[in-house]
Design a protein around this motif. Structure first.
Motif, PDB file in Angstrom:
ATOM      1  N   ARG A 176       1.211  -0.781  -0.331  1.00  0.00           N
ATOM      2  CA  ARG A 176       0.018  -0.754   0.014  1.00  0.00           C
ATOM      3  C   ARG A 176       0.773   1.717   0.014  1.00  0.00           C
ATOM      4  NH1 ARG A 176      -4.919   0.731   3.878  1.00  0.00           N
ATOM      5  NH2 ARG A 176      -5.419  -1.798   2.970  1.00  0.00           N
ATOM      6  N   ASN A 177       1.862   1.009   0.461  1.00  0.00           N
ATOM      7  CA  ASN A 177       3.197   2.556   0.904  1.00  0.00           C
ATOM      8  C   ASN A 177       3.733   2.363  -0.726  1.00  0.00           C
ATOM      9  OD1 ASN A 177       2.908   3.874   3.457  1.00  0.00           O
ATOM     10  ND2 ASN A 177       2.720   2.199   4.286  1.00  0.00           N
ATOM     11  N   LEU A 178       3.984   2.058  -1.277  1.00  0.00           N
ATOM     12  CA  LEU A 178       4.480   1.605  -2.686  1.00  0.00           C
ATOM     13  C   LEU A 178       3.729   2.122  -3.591  1.00  0.00           C
ATOM     14  CD1 LEU A 178       6.373  -1.514  -2.204  1.00  0.00           C
ATOM     15  CD2 LEU A 178       7.675   1.010  -2.394  1.00  0.00           C
ATOM     16  N   GLY A 179       2.415   1.622  -3.100  1.00  0.00           N
ATOM     17  CA  GLY A 179       1.755   2.297  -4.334  1.00  0.00           C
ATOM     18  C   GLY A 179       1.630   3.829  -3.845  1.00  0.00           C
ATOM     19  N   LEU A 180       1.424   3.917  -2.473  1.00  0.00           N
ATOM     20  CA  LEU A 180       0.948   5.787  -2.315  1.00  0.00           C
ATOM     21  C   LEU A 180       2.578   6.435  -2.758  1.00  0.00           C
ATOM     22  CD1 LEU A 180      -0.361   5.361   1.167  1.00  0.00           C
ATOM     23  CD2 LEU A 180      -1.982   6.152  -0.651  1.00  0.00           C
ATOM     24  N   LEU A 181       3.509   5.903  -2.725  1.00  0.00           N
ATOM     25  CA  LEU A 181       4.983   6.427  -3.308  1.00  0.00           C
ATOM     26  C   LEU A 181       4.904   6.643  -4.480  1.00  0.00           C
ATOM     27  CD1 LEU A 181       7.608   7.389  -3.105  1.00  0.00           C
ATOM     28  CD2 LEU A 181       8.780   4.868  -3.536  1.00  0.00           C
ATOM     29  N   TYR A 182       3.891   5.332  -5.709  1.00  0.00           N
ATOM     30  CA  TYR A 182       4.136   5.566  -7.011  1.00  0.00           C
ATOM     31  C   TYR A 182       3.252   6.679  -7.299  1.00  0.00           C
ATOM     32  CZ  TYR A 182       8.138   2.127  -7.622  1.00  0.00           C
ATOM     33  OH  TYR A 182       8.685   1.409  -8.123  1.00  0.00           O
ATOM     34  N   MET A 183       1.974   6.588  -6.695  1.00  0.00           N
ATOM     35  CA  MET A 183       1.271   8.102  -6.877  1.00  0.00           C
ATOM     36  C   MET A 183       2.297   8.956  -7.072  1.00  0.00           C
ATOM     37  SD  MET A 183      -2.547   6.564  -4.909  1.00  0.00           S
ATOM     38  CE  MET A 183      -3.499   7.690  -5.452  1.00  0.00           C
ATOM     39  N   ALA A 184       1.999   8.988  -5.916  1.00  0.00           N
ATOM     40  CA  ALA A 184       3.433  10.653  -5.573  1.00  0.00           C
ATOM     41  C   ALA A 184       4.097  11.250  -6.609  1.00  0.00           C
ATOM     42  CB  ALA A 184       3.300  10.700  -4.328  1.00  0.00           C
ATOM     43  N   LYS A 185       4.262  10.010  -7.387  1.00  0.00           N
ATOM     44  CA  LYS A 185       5.906  10.035  -8.236  1.00  0.00           C
ATOM     45  C   LYS A 185       4.940  10.094  -9.324  1.00  0.00           C
ATOM     46  CE  LYS A 185       9.837   8.265  -8.343  1.00  0.00           C
ATOM     47  NZ  LYS A 185      10.591   6.547  -7.496  1.00  0.00           N
ATOM     48  N   GLU A 186       3.559   9.948  -9.450  1.00  0.00           N
ATOM     49  CA  GLU A 186       3.368   9.490 -10.960  1.00  0.00           C
ATOM     50  C   GLU A 186       3.337   8.719 -11.885  1.00  0.00           C
ATOM     51  OE1 GLU A 186       2.333  13.725 -13.455  1.00  0.00           O
ATOM     52  OE2 GLU A 186       1.382  14.744 -11.143  1.00  0.00           O
ATOM     53  N   ASN A 187       3.563   7.488 -11.007  1.00  0.00           N
ATOM     54  CA  ASN A 187       4.064   6.356 -11.640  1.00  0.00           C
ATOM     55  C   ASN A 187       2.466   5.625 -11.768  1.00  0.00           C
ATOM     56  OD1 ASN A 187       4.359   4.183 -13.463  1.00  0.00           O
ATOM     57  ND2 ASN A 187       6.853   4.073 -12.417  1.00  0.00           N
ATOM     58  N   TYR A 188       1.038   5.545 -12.441  1.00  0.00           N
ATOM     59  CA  TYR A 188      -0.127   4.639 -12.397  1.00  0.00           C
ATOM     60  C   TYR A 188       0.432   3.497 -12.521  1.00  0.00           C
ATOM     61  CZ  TYR A 188      -0.824   9.512 -11.716  1.00  0.00           C
ATOM     62  OH  TYR A 188      -1.277  10.683 -11.326  1.00  0.00           O
ATOM     63  N   GLU A 189       0.664   3.182 -13.270  1.00  0.00           N
ATOM     64  CA  GLU A 189       1.089   1.783 -13.556  1.00  0.00           C
ATOM     65  C   GLU A 189       1.311   0.664 -12.678  1.00  0.00           C
ATOM     66  OE1 GLU A 189       2.748  -1.311 -17.218  1.00  0.00           O
ATOM     67  OE2 GLU A 189       3.334   0.523 -17.148  1.00  0.00           O
ATOM     68  N   GLU A 190       2.796   1.349 -12.129  1.00  0.00           N
ATOM     69  CA  GLU A 190       3.699   0.756 -10.700  1.00  0.00           C
ATOM     70  C   GLU A 190       2.540   0.926  -9.533  1.00  0.00           C
ATOM     71  OE1 GLU A 190       6.106  -0.575  -9.588  1.00  0.00           O
ATOM     72  OE2 GLU A 190       6.351  -1.906 -12.187  1.00  0.00           O
ATOM     73  N   ALA A 191       1.662   2.280  -9.733  1.00  0.00           N
ATOM     74  CA  ALA A 191       1.115   2.392  -8.018  1.00  0.00           C
ATOM     75  C   ALA A 191       0.236   1.321  -8.079  1.00  0.00           C
ATOM     76  CB  ALA A 191       0.438   3.506  -8.474  1.00  0.00           C
ATOM     77  N   ARG A 192      -0.628   0.952  -9.584  1.00  0.00           N
ATOM     78  CA  ARG A 192      -2.063  -0.287  -9.419  1.00  0.00           C
ATOM     79  C   ARG A 192      -1.564  -1.806  -9.339  1.00  0.00           C
ATOM     80  NH1 ARG A 192      -3.689   2.620 -14.713  1.00  0.00           N
ATOM     81  NH2 ARG A 192      -2.285   0.929 -15.523  1.00  0.00           N
ATOM     82  N   TYR A 193      -0.089  -1.505  -9.877  1.00  0.00           N
ATOM     83  CA  TYR A 193       0.490  -3.392  -9.409  1.00  0.00           C
ATOM     84  C   TYR A 193       0.309  -3.279  -7.810  1.00  0.00           C
ATOM     85  CZ  TYR A 193       4.452  -6.286  -8.006  1.00  0.00           C
ATOM     86  OH  TYR A 193       4.918  -7.889  -7.700  1.00  0.00           O
TER      87      TYR A 193
END
Length: 366
Positions: A176-193
């Protein structure tokens, strides 16, 4: 707030700031065992967590008394460890609550305390440190400190990789926290994963319909909402709402029966409870009010969905014993139902909620 006099410090002893680990110049005048680099960090720590744990730190940070037997010594060590474990959970819950309330600066000192106590109890390489690292990462993200968040997440990942006893629950929090990190970096593909993995591990640990899985669904919905994939977002927001509705409704039914029994036996009101800790209550408020804001922006298209969330918030605050907030959400639901000319049955259902508050307030609290 007392200044430290260098000549009073034993030779070779280094006093460090509780917040930043810099050389300390001040000591808490109340407990005299907590040190700070200056007034700013002392006030920050006091406002965050120190006021709640000030006196609890004294027996942890002073020399153990002399024991006359090994049995007494072991008992003293057990008590010390129990106090530390209590402080781990207290600091963790307080930090979580601050994060869900959007008070990321306040969360940092409490999360640091939780991390230090975990290190003292479990050691430097234990997987038990991971939840505290993740709290610090999430607080850093909230403060816009992405690089610092990545450092905490890297430490958490490394600890998990080294561990052979990492639970599904911790894997869920990590993703979940990795998802939030990638959301902050606007890398939505990694965030969804990572959020998909969060949901998977939370479902393995608690079940697909458990409130502990709802956070992953919620953040995934936020991604789809930001990408204008509104149908997917709507489905996930509905899923989250249904999870919380089922939990709160089921919990209320159990407590309602208990309350009826108390009224029958004593003629007095049984005090209700959500079954959640303060952090979980703050999470529920944060998630449900966010969904409500989204629903209200499209309430003309789907007023029933808005009313559904308003009724869930009513239930949450009702169980939290906050009658004024519960009444506010029930009134908003009733107003919307009348405005949209919904069925008389729907309006009567909402009116029953308001009547419930009146009945509760009329009964004495035991």
């Amino acid at each position: 707030m007392n200044v430290i006099y260098p000549l009073a410090v034993p030779k070779g002893r280094r006093l460090c700031c509780e917040v930043c680990d810099a050389p300390a110049e001040r000591v808490c005048g109340a407990c005299t065992v907590t040190y700070y680099c200056g007034v700013v960090h002392q006030r920050a720590d006091w406002g965050s967590i120190h006021e709640k744990i000030c006196q609890l730190l004294i027996p942890l940070r002073t020399s153990m008394p002399f024991y006359t037997s090994e049995e007494e010594r072991q008992h003293g060590l057990q008590q010390l460890q129990q106090r530390q474990k209590h402080l781990i959970e207290l600091c963790y819950t307080v930090a979580q609550k601050y994060i869900f309330e959007g008070k990321h600066e306040d969360a940092v000192p409490a999360a640091l305390h939780s991390l230090r106590f975990r290190m003292n109890v479990h050691g430097l390489n234990s997987v038990e440190l991971v939840p505290a690292y993740l709290l610090l990462a999430e607080a850093s993200l909230g403060l816009g400190r992405v690089v610092q968040a990545e450092e905490y997440l890297s430490q958490a990942q490394w600890t998990v990789l080294k561990s052979t006893e990492c639970s599904y629950a911790i894997h869920s929090l990590l993703h979940r926290n990795l998802g939030l990190l990638y959301m902050a970096k606007e890398n939505y593909e990694e965030a969804r994963y990572h959020l998909a993995n969060d949901i998977y591990f939370a479902s393995c640990a608690f079940g697909t319909e458990h409130i502990r899985a709802s956070g992953g669904y919620f953040h995934l919905a936020n991604i789809f909402n930001g990408l204008k994939k509104l149908d997917l977002a709507d489905t996930l927001y509905t899923k989250v709402s249904e999870i919380w509705n089922k939990y709160l409704n089921d919990h209320y039914q159990v407590l309602s029966q208990a309350r009826i029994q108390q009224i029958d036996l004593l003629g007095k009101r049984f005090e209700t409870d959500t079954g959640l800790d303060e952090a979980q209550e703050a999470e529920a408020i944060q998630i449900l009010t966010s969904i409500l804001n989204i629903r209200e922006s499209t309430s003309n298209k789907a007023p029933q969905k808005t009313i559904f969330v308003l009724k869930i918030l009513f239930m949450l605050y009702f169980l939290m014993m906050n009658s004024s907030k519960a009444e506010e959400y029930a009134l908003r639901a009733l107003h919307l139902a009348k405005k949209q000319k919904l069925s008389v049955q729907e309006q009567n259902t909402i009116q029953d909620l308001l009547n419930l508050i009146s009945v509760e307030e009329a009964q004495p609290i035991t």
